[in-house]
Design a protein around this motif. Structure first.
Motif, PDB file in Angstrom:
ATOM      1  N   UNK A  74       5.455   2.937  44.353  1.00 34.05           N
ATOM      2  CA  UNK A  74       5.365   2.480  45.683  1.00 34.05           C
ATOM      3  C   UNK A  74       6.208   3.126  46.757  1.00 34.05           C
ATOM      4  N   UNK A  75       5.913   3.690  47.916  1.00 33.99           N
ATOM      5  CA  UNK A  75       6.831   4.255  48.651  1.00 33.99           C
ATOM      6  C   UNK A  75       6.627   4.060  50.202  1.00 33.99           C
ATOM      7  N   UNK A  76       7.397   4.522  51.070  1.00 35.45           N
ATOM      8  CA  UNK A  76       7.161   4.278  52.437  1.00 35.45           C
ATOM      9  C   UNK A  76       7.020   5.620  53.029  1.00 35.45           C
ATOM     10  N   UNK A  77       6.179   5.609  53.944  1.00 33.89           N
ATOM     11  CA  UNK A  77       5.937   6.892  54.535  1.00 33.89           C
ATOM     12  C   UNK A  77       5.313   6.835  56.185  1.00 33.89           C
ATOM     13  N   UNK A 103      -0.944  10.934  45.243  1.00 30.88           N
ATOM     14  CA  UNK A 103       0.254  10.343  45.314  1.00 30.88           C
ATOM     15  C   UNK A 103       1.356  11.506  46.111  1.00 30.88           C
ATOM     16  N   UNK A 104       2.314  10.816  47.091  1.00 31.65           N
ATOM     17  CA  UNK A 104       3.352  11.813  47.707  1.00 31.65           C
ATOM     18  C   UNK A 104       4.422  11.843  46.551  1.00 31.65           C
ATOM     19  N   UNK A 110       8.665   8.229  40.921  1.00 35.70           N
ATOM     20  CA  UNK A 110       8.812   6.970  40.154  1.00 35.70           C
ATOM     21  C   UNK A 110       7.790   7.195  39.079  1.00 35.70           C
ATOM     22  N   UNK A 111       6.538   7.940  39.059  1.00 42.58           N
ATOM     23  CA  UNK A 111       5.419   7.853  37.968  1.00 42.58           C
ATOM     24  C   UNK A 111       6.196   8.360  36.551  1.00 42.58           C
ATOM     25  N   UNK A 112       7.114   9.406  37.050  1.00 45.15           N
ATOM     26  CA  UNK A 112       7.789  10.130  36.030  1.00 45.15           C
ATOM     27  C   UNK A 112       8.794   9.184  35.216  1.00 45.15           C
ATOM     28  N   UNK A 113       9.362   8.262  35.758  1.00 39.13           N
ATOM     29  CA  UNK A 113      10.115   7.116  35.148  1.00 39.13           C
ATOM     30  C   UNK A 113       9.342   5.965  34.601  1.00 39.13           C
ATOM     31  N   UNK A 114       7.822   6.107  34.509  1.00 41.63           N
ATOM     32  CA  UNK A 114       7.023   4.980  34.077  1.00 41.63           C
ATOM     33  C   UNK A 114       6.449   5.566  32.455  1.00 41.63           C
ATOM     34  N   UNK A 115       5.623   4.799  32.098  1.00 41.97           N
ATOM     35  CA  UNK A 115       5.034   5.208  30.719  1.00 41.97           C
ATOM     36  C   UNK A 115       3.451   5.816  31.078  1.00 41.97           C
ATOM     37  N   UNK A 116       3.286   5.963  32.193  1.00 40.11           N
ATOM     38  CA  UNK A 116       1.812   6.457  32.551  1.00 40.11           C
ATOM     39  C   UNK A 116       1.423   7.897  31.826  1.00 40.11           C
TER      40      UNK A 116
END
Length: 201
Positions: A74-77, A103-104, A110-116
């Motif tokens: 999640x992020x703020x933009x 995704x921005x 953040x996704x790079x830090x997840x297991x996706x």
């Protein structure tokens, strides 16, 4: 996990043509792909539907979802919050479709830090001048918001130039060419990655 089954994370500056590419892909292959519909606190634009383009939620509900660890990222933009929920990605996968996430840059980190474990694809403008012309051509942006989006675009492209951030880059200098490459990536075919253009504007 086979590359076709792995989710596809699509990123690139606002105005670069990601939505256009996605619409063409879903029109050509209505049963192969599923779009991960993000949650956002921003108001719907004319013609947007809750649950289709986004899940439009109040800020307090968004904060509650963060507290529940409901988001992969999640992020703020531009003063609004955006998030990709675990549930929507799982739902697409359970339907037997390849999940595509728009995704921005904050979200990519953040996704790079997840297991996706997705495939990362960056859509680049041919130049900042071309991106400025596209944003101004929308007719929905003020001069101030165009400048803000261009400043964000510069940061996104600088991040994209870092080693091993993205698996592939497509420069959207010609929509038909960009779409043919995008379609191959989405279908799990191999392509030769474009090179990010110099952005001396």
């Amino acid at each position: 996990m086979a590359s076709f089954a792995r989710p596809l994370v699509l990123s690139g500056p606002s105005g670069v043509g990601k939505s256009t590419l996605l619409k063409r892909l879903f029109a050509e292959f209505p049963d192969k792909f599923g779009f991960s519909v993000s949650h956002t606190t921003r108001a719907p634009r004319p013609g947007e539907t809750h649950g289709k383009e986004y899940f439009f939620v109040p800020a307090d509900e968004f904060k509650s979802l963060i507290a529940q660890n409901a988001f992969i990222e999640h992020a703020e933009f531009s003063g609004n919050s955006y998030g990709t929920s675990v549930a929507t990605v799982n739902q697409v996968h359970e339907q037997g479709r390849r999940c595509i996430l728009d995704i921005e840059a904050q979200g990519v980190r953040q996704i790079k830090a997840s297991t996706l474990d997705p495939v990362y694809l960056f859509i680049s403008p041919p130049s900042l001048a071309a991106l400025r012309a596209r944003l101004q051509g929308r007719g929905t942006e003020t001069d101030a918001s165009v400048q803000k989006r261009l400043a964000t675009a510069l940061k996104e492209i600088e991040y994209a130039k870092e080693p091993n951030v993205h698996d592939l880059v497509i420069v959207n200098d010609d929509l038909d060419r960009a779409y043919e490459l995008f379609k191959k990536v989405a279908l799990g075919e191999q392509i030769t990655s474009d090179v990010l253009p110099p952005l001396d504007d």
